[in-house]
Design an enzyme around this catalytic site. Structure first.
Site, PDB file in Angstrom:
ATOM      1  N   CYS A 143      60.124  39.087  40.501  1.00 35.40           N
ATOM      2  CA  CYS A 143      59.141  39.923  39.829  1.00 35.40           C
ATOM      3  C   CYS A 143      59.242  41.341  40.370  1.00 35.40           C
ATOM      4  CB  CYS A 143      57.763  39.332  40.108  1.00 35.40           C
ATOM      5  SG  CYS A 143      56.417  40.195  39.346  1.00 35.40           S
ATOM      6  N   PRO A 144      59.237  42.347  39.576  1.00 32.58           N
ATOM      7  CA  PRO A 144      58.976  42.412  38.133  1.00 32.58           C
ATOM      8  C   PRO A 144      60.237  42.504  37.276  1.00 32.58           C
ATOM      9  CG  PRO A 144      58.810  44.620  39.002  1.00 32.58           C
ATOM     10  CD  PRO A 144      59.187  43.701  40.169  1.00 32.58           C
TER      11      PRO A 144
END
Length: 83
Positions: free
Chosen positions: A22-23
């Protein structure tokens, strides 16, 4: 094709974001959606459990439709229809 007629094996583009944290899965999905026409379906495969929260929020905030979500072992798959 309407959302009701859509089937999980149908997509206009696929993105494999496996192994990315993430992200990055969401950022790569956003870039891919930018290349697609409105109404197109993008299938994303990710391995980061945080992608669940990210893709739900992204679809809601950006106006895209999260058509379907699958979890199979450590794989998360999302089908997004571009607004």
């Amino acid at each position: 094709m309407t959302d009701a007629e859509w089937q999980a094996d149908t997509c206009d583009a696929e993105l494999d974001a496996s192994g990315l944290s993430c992200p990055l899965p969401l950022l790569k999905a956003k870039l891919e959606l930018n290349r697609l026409p409105s109404g197109a379906v993008l299938k994303v495969t990710a391995t980061d459990p945080g992608s669940q929260r990210d893709f739900h929020a992204f679809a809601r905030l950006a106006g895209h439709r999260l058509l379907h979500e699958e979890i199979e072992g450590d794989r998360f798959r999302y089908w997004l229809r571009k607004a």
